[in-house]
Write a protein that holds these residues in place. Sequence first.
Motif, PDB file in Angstrom:
ATOM      1  N   LEU A  77       0.827  -1.208   0.000  1.00  0.00           N
ATOM      2  CA  LEU A  77       0.000   0.000   0.000  1.00  0.00           C
ATOM      3  C   LEU A  77       0.862   1.259   0.000  1.00  0.00           C
ATOM      4  O   LEU A  77       0.590   2.210  -0.745  1.00  0.00           O
ATOM      5  N   LEU A  78       1.916   1.265   0.807  1.00  0.00           N
ATOM      6  CA  LEU A  78       2.816   2.426   0.824  1.00  0.00           C
ATOM      7  C   LEU A  78       3.542   2.587  -0.506  1.00  0.00           C
ATOM      8  O   LEU A  78       3.725   3.704  -0.988  1.00  0.00           O
ATOM      9  N   ASP A  79       3.940   1.473  -1.108  1.00  0.00           N
ATOM     10  CA  ASP A  79       4.596   1.544  -2.408  1.00  0.00           C
ATOM     11  C   ASP A  79       3.642   2.095  -3.467  1.00  0.00           C
ATOM     12  O   ASP A  79       4.035   2.916  -4.290  1.00  0.00           O
ATOM     13  N   PHE A  80       2.383   1.654  -3.427  1.00  0.00           N
ATOM     14  CA  PHE A  80       1.391   2.172  -4.365  1.00  0.00           C
ATOM     15  C   PHE A  80       1.193   3.667  -4.179  1.00  0.00           C
ATOM     16  O   PHE A  80       1.156   4.424  -5.149  1.00  0.00           O
ATOM     17  N   ALA A  81       1.073   4.124  -2.920  1.00  0.00           N
ATOM     18  CA  ALA A  81       0.871   5.549  -2.656  1.00  0.00           C
ATOM     19  C   ALA A  81       2.071   6.363  -3.129  1.00  0.00           C
ATOM     20  O   ALA A  81       1.907   7.439  -3.722  1.00  0.00           O
ATOM     21  N   PHE A  82       3.272   5.861  -2.889  1.00  0.00           N
ATOM     22  CA  PHE A  82       4.482   6.569  -3.341  1.00  0.00           C
ATOM     23  C   PHE A  82       4.529   6.633  -4.863  1.00  0.00           C
ATOM     24  O   PHE A  82       4.810   7.680  -5.441  1.00  0.00           O
ATOM     25  N   PHE A  83       4.230   5.507  -5.527  1.00  0.00           N
ATOM     26  CA  PHE A  83       4.238   5.473  -6.990  1.00  0.00           C
ATOM     27  C   PHE A  83       3.195   6.422  -7.571  1.00  0.00           C
ATOM     28  O   PHE A  83       3.450   7.127  -8.549  1.00  0.00           O
ATOM     29  N   TRP A  84       1.999   6.418  -6.973  1.00  0.00           N
ATOM     30  CA  TRP A  84       0.920   7.300  -7.435  1.00  0.00           C
ATOM     31  C   TRP A  84       1.351   8.760  -7.317  1.00  0.00           C
ATOM     32  O   TRP A  84       1.199   9.558  -8.241  1.00  0.00           O
ATOM     33  N   ASN A  85       1.904   9.115  -6.170  1.00  0.00           N
ATOM     34  CA  ASN A  85       2.369  10.480  -5.957  1.00  0.00           C
ATOM     35  C   ASN A  85       3.457  10.855  -6.962  1.00  0.00           C
ATOM     36  O   ASN A  85       3.395  11.918  -7.587  1.00  0.00           O
ATOM     37  N   GLU A  86       4.447  10.006  -7.127  1.00  0.00           N
ATOM     38  CA  GLU A  86       5.544  10.302  -8.050  1.00  0.00           C
ATOM     39  C   GLU A  86       5.062  10.427  -9.490  1.00  0.00           C
ATOM     40  O   GLU A  86       5.501  11.304 -10.227  1.00  0.00           O
ATOM     41  N   SER A  87       4.155   9.553  -9.905  1.00  0.00           N
ATOM     42  CA  SER A  87       3.701   9.586 -11.297  1.00  0.00           C
ATOM     43  C   SER A  87       2.865  10.828 -11.586  1.00  0.00           C
ATOM     44  O   SER A  87       2.972  11.403 -12.672  1.00  0.00           O
ATOM     45  N   TRP A  88       2.046  11.271 -10.636  1.00  0.00           N
ATOM     46  CA  TRP A  88       1.230  12.454 -10.877  1.00  0.00           C
ATOM     47  C   TRP A  88       2.055  13.729 -10.780  1.00  0.00           C
ATOM     48  O   TRP A  88       1.835  14.670 -11.536  1.00  0.00           O
ATOM     49  N   VAL A  89       2.997  13.794  -9.849  1.00  0.00           N
ATOM     50  CA  VAL A  89       3.824  14.989  -9.712  1.00  0.00           C
ATOM     51  C   VAL A  89       4.783  15.100 -10.898  1.00  0.00           C
ATOM     52  O   VAL A  89       5.082  16.205 -11.363  1.00  0.00           O
ATOM     53  N   ALA A  90       5.242  13.988 -11.432  1.00  0.00           N
ATOM     54  CA  ALA A  90       6.194  14.001 -12.547  1.00  0.00           C
ATOM     55  C   ALA A  90       5.583  14.543 -13.834  1.00  0.00           C
ATOM     56  O   ALA A  90       6.314  14.916 -14.748  1.00  0.00           O
ATOM     57  N   LYS A  91       4.269  14.594 -13.932  1.00  0.00           N
ATOM     58  CA  LYS A  91       3.624  15.087 -15.152  1.00  0.00           C
ATOM     59  C   LYS A  91       3.766  16.596 -15.297  1.00  0.00           C
ATOM     60  O   LYS A  91       3.459  17.147 -16.342  1.00  0.00           O
ATOM     61  N   GLU A  92       4.220  17.263 -14.262  1.00  0.00           N
ATOM     62  CA  GLU A  92       4.551  18.685 -14.280  1.00  0.00           C
ATOM     63  C   GLU A  92       3.449  19.575 -14.842  1.00  0.00           C
ATOM     64  O   GLU A  92       3.698  20.491 -15.619  1.00  0.00           O
ATOM     65  N   HIS A  93       2.250  19.285 -14.473  1.00  0.00           N
ATOM     66  CA  HIS A  93       1.128  20.147 -14.858  1.00  0.00           C
ATOM     67  C   HIS A  93       0.326  20.399 -13.590  1.00  0.00           C
ATOM     68  O   HIS A  93       0.100  19.490 -12.786  1.00  0.00           O
ATOM     69  N   MET A  94      -0.104  21.605 -13.406  1.00  0.00           N
ATOM     70  CA  MET A  94      -0.781  21.989 -12.165  1.00  0.00           C
ATOM     71  C   MET A  94      -2.059  21.195 -11.932  1.00  0.00           C
ATOM     72  O   MET A  94      -2.423  20.924 -10.786  1.00  0.00           O
ATOM     73  N   ALA A  95      -2.739  20.776 -12.995  1.00  0.00           N
ATOM     74  CA  ALA A  95      -3.979  20.015 -12.833  1.00  0.00           C
ATOM     75  C   ALA A  95      -3.723  18.681 -12.134  1.00  0.00           C
ATOM     76  O   ALA A  95      -4.542  18.220 -11.326  1.00  0.00           O
ATOM     77  N   TRP A  96      -2.592  18.036 -12.429  1.00  0.00           N
ATOM     78  CA  TRP A  96      -2.269  16.761 -11.779  1.00  0.00           C
ATOM     79  C   TRP A  96      -1.969  16.959 -10.300  1.00  0.00           C
ATOM     80  O   TRP A  96      -2.352  16.134  -9.464  1.00  0.00           O
ATOM     81  N   VAL A  97      -1.296  18.040  -9.959  1.00  0.00           N
ATOM     82  CA  VAL A  97      -0.995  18.326  -8.559  1.00  0.00           C
ATOM     83  C   VAL A  97      -2.282  18.641  -7.805  1.00  0.00           C
ATOM     84  O   VAL A  97      -2.490  18.178  -6.675  1.00  0.00           O
ATOM     85  N   GLY A  99      -5.239  17.565  -8.640  1.00  0.00           N
ATOM     86  CA  GLY A  99      -5.928  16.275  -8.525  1.00  0.00           C
ATOM     87  C   GLY A  99      -5.378  15.444  -7.385  1.00  0.00           C
ATOM     88  O   GLY A  99      -6.134  14.791  -6.651  1.00  0.00           O
ATOM     89  N   LEU A 100      -4.066  15.456  -7.212  1.00  0.00           N
ATOM     90  CA  LEU A 100      -3.440  14.731  -6.118  1.00  0.00           C
ATOM     91  C   LEU A 100      -3.854  15.312  -4.771  1.00  0.00           C
ATOM     92  O   LEU A 100      -4.187  14.569  -3.831  1.00  0.00           O
ATOM     93  N   LEU A 101      -3.871  16.629  -4.663  1.00  0.00           N
ATOM     94  CA  LEU A 101      -4.289  17.270  -3.414  1.00  0.00           C
ATOM     95  C   LEU A 101      -5.757  17.011  -3.108  1.00  0.00           C
ATOM     96  O   LEU A 101      -6.121  16.739  -1.958  1.00  0.00           O
ATOM     97  N   VAL A 102      -6.611  17.079  -4.131  1.00  0.00           N
ATOM     98  CA  VAL A 102      -8.046  16.828  -3.921  1.00  0.00           C
ATOM     99  C   VAL A 102      -8.272  15.384  -3.486  1.00  0.00           C
ATOM    100  O   VAL A 102      -9.034  15.115  -2.549  1.00  0.00           O
ATOM    101  N   SER A 103      -7.612  14.443  -4.150  1.00  0.00           N
ATOM    102  CA  SER A 103      -7.790  13.045  -3.760  1.00  0.00           C
ATOM    103  C   SER A 103      -7.258  12.796  -2.352  1.00  0.00           C
ATOM    104  O   SER A 103      -7.849  12.039  -1.583  1.00  0.00           O
ATOM    105  N   THR A 104      -6.158  13.465  -1.973  1.00  0.00           N
ATOM    106  CA  THR A 104      -5.625  13.326  -0.624  1.00  0.00           C
ATOM    107  C   THR A 104      -6.614  13.847   0.407  1.00  0.00           C
ATOM    108  O   THR A 104      -6.874  13.183   1.423  1.00  0.00           O
ATOM    109  N   VAL A 105      -7.182  15.023   0.158  1.00  0.00           N
ATOM    110  CA  VAL A 105      -8.158  15.594   1.089  1.00  0.00           C
ATOM    111  C   VAL A 105      -9.393  14.692   1.190  1.00  0.00           C
ATOM    112  O   VAL A 105      -9.915  14.449   2.294  1.00  0.00           O
ATOM    113  N   LEU A 106      -9.869  14.175   0.068  1.00  0.00           N
ATOM    114  CA  LEU A 106     -11.032  13.288   0.090  1.00  0.00           C
ATOM    115  C   LEU A 106     -10.756  12.002   0.853  1.00  0.00           C
ATOM    116  O   LEU A 106     -11.609  11.520   1.621  1.00  0.00           O
TER     117      LEU A 106
END
Length: 141
Positions: A77-97, A99-106
Amino acid sequence: FGNFIFFGSLSLMLINVRSRADPRDRHIHHGGWVLKSTAWLVCNVLPFFFSNDVITGYTWLARVGSGVFLVVQMVILLDFAFFWNESWVAKEHMAWVVGLLVSTVLLYAGSITLVVFLYKWYSPDGEECSRNVWLITVTLV
């Protein structure tokens, strides 16, 4: 105990199966349902005839195995969360960040909501349930 025997034996029979072209995959994993159903039934009836010592030994094996299983699941589970975070942040677009923040808050809001429901359901008003409250609090911390 029967399911452990059945699925453990299936796992052992399928070691080193790499593709669906392997005959063991075709006949054991994806086929042979009548044979597998019969074997499953036998594996679940057979433990009723085992001695108490065998069941006690399996009980301790299952306790240790379940602890190992939980640790492995936490790592996955921790590996999945780390991979998810890295893959979305690596896309370097504000919408992905965002999306990551919204999903984290939810996900945090859902977790807090479920903990509140745990306190409500397992610590009813007017009843002394100190062990339940303690377990929920320890889980939360």
